[in-house]
Scaffold this motif. Structure first.
Motif, PDB file in Angstrom:
ATOM      1  N   GLU A   1      -2.335   1.008   8.496  1.00 14.86           N
ATOM      2  CA  GLU A   1      -2.714   0.661   7.122  1.00 14.86           C
ATOM      3  C   GLU A   1      -3.085  -0.822   7.026  1.00 14.86           C
ATOM      4  OE1 GLU A   1      -0.471   4.373   7.122  1.00 14.86           O
ATOM      5  OE2 GLU A   1      -0.056   2.412   7.985  1.00 14.86           O
TER       6      GLU A   1
ATOM      7  N   TYR B   1       0.843  -1.201   0.000  1.00 13.68           N
ATOM      8  CA  TYR B   1       0.000   0.000   0.000  1.00 13.68           C
ATOM      9  C   TYR B   1       0.874   1.246   0.000  1.00 13.68           C
ATOM     10  CZ  TYR B   1      -3.261   3.632   1.309  1.00 13.68           C
ATOM     11  OH  TYR B   1      -3.998   4.799   1.327  1.00 13.68           O
ATOM     12  N   ARG B   2       0.571   2.162  -0.911  1.00 15.15           N
ATOM     13  CA  ARG B   2       1.209   3.472  -0.960  1.00 15.15           C
ATOM     14  C   ARG B   2       0.141   4.524  -0.695  1.00 15.15           C
ATOM     15  NH1 ARG B   2       3.410   0.693  -5.155  1.00 15.15           N
ATOM     16  NH2 ARG B   2       1.901   1.563  -6.625  1.00 15.15           N
ATOM     17  N   ASP B   3       0.479   5.494   0.154  1.00 12.67           N
ATOM     18  CA  ASP B   3      -0.494   6.512   0.507  1.00 12.67           C
ATOM     19  C   ASP B   3      -0.643   7.531  -0.633  1.00 12.67           C
ATOM     20  OD1 ASP B   3       1.591   8.368   0.629  1.00 12.67           O
ATOM     21  OD2 ASP B   3       1.666   8.391   2.812  1.00 12.67           O
ATOM     22  N   PRO B   4      -1.562   8.498  -0.510  1.00 10.43           N
ATOM     23  CA  PRO B   4      -1.778   9.457  -1.605  1.00 10.43           C
ATOM     24  C   PRO B   4      -0.546  10.259  -1.997  1.00 10.43           C
ATOM     25  CG  PRO B   4      -3.653   9.490  -0.109  1.00 10.43           C
ATOM     26  CD  PRO B   4      -2.612   8.624   0.541  1.00 10.43           C
TER      27      PRO B   4
ATOM     28  N   ARG C   1       3.713   2.409   2.579  1.00 12.91           N
ATOM     29  CA  ARG C   1       3.363   2.156   3.979  1.00 12.91           C
ATOM     30  C   ARG C   1       3.377   0.674   4.308  1.00 12.91           C
ATOM     31  NH1 ARG C   1       4.295   6.797   6.552  1.00 12.91           N
ATOM     32  NH2 ARG C   1       3.180   8.554   5.616  1.00 12.91           N
TER      33      ARG C   1
ATOM     34  N   LEU D   1      -9.308   0.276   3.144  1.00 15.88           N
ATOM     35  CA  LEU D   1      -8.318   0.612   2.129  1.00 15.88           C
ATOM     36  C   LEU D   1      -8.187  -0.567   1.179  1.00 15.88           C
ATOM     37  CD1 LEU D   1      -5.372   2.182   4.227  1.00 15.88           C
ATOM     38  CD2 LEU D   1      -7.050   3.416   2.829  1.00 15.88           C
TER      39      LEU D   1
ATOM     40  N   THR E   1      -2.527  -1.294  -3.171  1.00 16.39           N
ATOM     41  CA  THR E   1      -2.092  -0.755  -4.457  1.00 16.39           C
ATOM     42  C   THR E   1      -1.437  -1.842  -5.304  1.00 16.39           C
ATOM     43  OG1 THR E   1      -0.097   0.022  -3.316  1.00 16.39           O
ATOM     44  CG2 THR E   1      -1.833   1.626  -3.700  1.00 16.39           C
TER      45      THR E   1
END
Length: 515
Positions: free
Chosen positions: A334, A300-303, A308, A343, A346
């Motif tokens: 996360e 997962y990558r944040d905006p 993360r 969530l 990604t």
């Protein structure tokens, strides 16, 4: 020639640094409602030194330094800067005394330019932006913290935004910097560059405090280290006199010295959660139950594009409590939201049931509508799935039954959620999320801010959910709580997640990347 004449001369004694401390926080206490964030904490930072401040989540690190910077007033204790007693009513007072703080979550206005952000808060009505821009360029040349004064903050990467925060503090005359988890959002090369700059800054006679969860980082760059545990300073020593093991023991304590946050002791031989049934398969008499939630190489990558979570593979089974541990910024939040379906990864996969109960860490902000009735709050769970007319008498009766079953006291179905105590608000959220026996339940900090009685009741509900075959995932910063509750424990560190033995030592080491 006498023996005395032939004896070698003793080496000269090192010079005594009789300068007053750059910052001294002495016997600081701070309470928030029923929570005692700081009990009797002391931190003394010498001029020309980098002082690392360590401790678990909730140990009081950020609270102590927010007291130092004027964000909070202590209930008790003394503050001195350069040997002079101080009483800060606001951050402006701390800045005037020569302190600067770089927060973990930057205090910048994204729509403004770098120069405009640096100019904010300066005295005078007119912002001489050209002069500010020249100052930014000058300090950039002197320090190596170069940044374009005309760039909009929204276009900058995280490392550049952090440089803006530091430049802003330097231009306000900071002789001492407080850095709250400065490397948590940086790539490894950026972290090395930043810490090298901080080292040069203190070597020029300034001082700095570094809050970090990374022990090797602290041992590699700091001169002194202080460890907080549950609001008290429990260790202060030169970095050369301690190792990772000593710091871990100071941070998490030992089974003989630290009891559970719920008032229950953890014995020295604990290998699994006390009282745990180890799900349905502990005895080996039953086969391991089905997988309810599964992550496959999930990232997962944040905006902002920051990674993360990195390639997490994890299965959660029916009838078990999976404990999750992790220091701030390690990726555990996360992870919990991926498992709760809030969530989406990604990269990789997340296979989850259609219905998942979720109890977030901040119940007032993320779980309740405080200005609405209890019946309205119960209806929030499946508001998007309801169609047609609703019988309010039926919903009020259903809510009343939940209040009774979960011992939610202090209100009726028509009472406002804001009228309940924190413990009863938590029980209300748990009752709502478990009302229809979902196949999975994800809970963050289940006993946060609760007294012993209310906290024990919540933990009992989680055990009862496990006994009914629900897959339960619990994050807690209290290691004793995890040891008492969980069948298995996974630890997040630097975006990676791994299962560890359910012992205090193993979890504590994994929290700081030493396992």
């Amino acid at each position: 020639m006498s023996h005395a004449d032939s004896a070698p001369e003793s080496p000269p004694a090192p010079p005594v640094d009789d300068r007053p401390p750059a910052l001294a926080l002495t016997h600081i206490a701070k309470r928030f409602g029923n929570a005692q964030a700081l009990r009797d904490a002391t931190l003394v930072v010498k001029p020309g030194s980098l002082h690392a401040l360590l401790g678990e989540n909730g140990a009081g690190k950020s609270t102590l330094l927010h007291v130092a910077f004027g964000h909070l007033r202590p209930d008790h204790g003394e503050i001195a800067v350069d040997g002079l007693p101080r009483s800060f009513g606001s951050p402006a007072d701390a800045i005037h005394a020569g302190l600067g703080m770089v927060h973990q979550h930057f205090r910048l206005v994204p729509a403004m330019t770098v120069a405009e952000n640096v100019a904010l808060g300066r005295p005078g009505r007119r912002l001489a932006l050209e002069r500010v821009a020249d100052e930014i360029r000058e300090v950039g040349e002197e320090s190596g913290l170069r940044v374009d004064p005309a760039a909009r903050v929204s276009t900058l990467g995280v490392a550049a935004q952090q440089r803006v925060e530091i430049v802003k503090a330097l231009l306000r005359g900071a002789r001492m910097l407080i850095l709250d988890e400065p490397t948590a959002v940086l790539a490894p090369s950026e972290a090395v560059e930043l810490l090298a700059w901080v080292r040069r800054y203190v070597d020029r006679g300034n001082a700095a405090v570094l809050i970090t969860h990374k022990l090797r980082e602290a041992l590699g760059v700091a001169d002194m280290v202080t460890v907080l545990r549950r609001g008290d300073d429990v260790l202060t020593a030169p970095v050369g006199s301690v190792d990772e093991r000593a710091l871990i023991e100071a941070m998490i304590g030992s089974p003989a010295t630290v009891g559970s946050g719920m008032g229950m002791a953890v014995g020295a031989g604990v290998e699994v959660g006390v009282g745990s049934q180890q799900g349905y398969w502990a005895s080996g008499a039953r086969p391991r139950p089905s997988v309810v939630m599964s992550l496959g190489a999930a990232s997962y990558r944040d905006p902002l594009g920051i990674s993360r979570l990195d390639s997490v593979t994890l299965d959660v089974h029916a009838g078990e409590i999976l404990g999750v541990a992790g220091v701030e910024g390690a990726g555990q939040h996360e992870l919990m939201r991926l498992l709760a379906g809030r969530l989406s990864p990604t990269d990789g996969t997340a296979v989850l049931p259609q219905t998942i109960g979720f109890v977030p860490e901040d119940r007032q902000r993320d779980a309740l509508a405080l200005s609405r009735s209890l019946v309205d709050n119960v209806l929030l769970r499946d508001a998007g799935q309801r169609h047609g007319r609703m019988r309010w008498s039926t919903e009020r009766a259903r809510t009343a039954a939940l209040l009774s079953a979960y011992d939610v006291r202090g209100g009726t179905p028509l009472s406002l959620a804001s009228s309940l105590s924190g413990g009863n608000q938590q029980k209300l959220v748990l009752a709502r999320e478990l009302a229809d026996d979902p196949p999975a339940l994800v809970v963050e900090s289940p006993t946060r801010g609760l007294d012993v009685h209310a906290g024990a009741a919540v933990l009992d509900r989680l055990r009862a959910a496990r006994a009914r075959g629900i897959a339960v995932v619990v994050y807690s910063s209290d290691l004793d709580e995890l040891l008492l509750l969980a069948d298995r424990v996974v630890v997040a560190y630097d975006g990676r997640v791994r299962e560890v033995p359910t012992t205090r030592e193993a979890i504590g080491q994994a929290l700081v990347g030493a396992y």
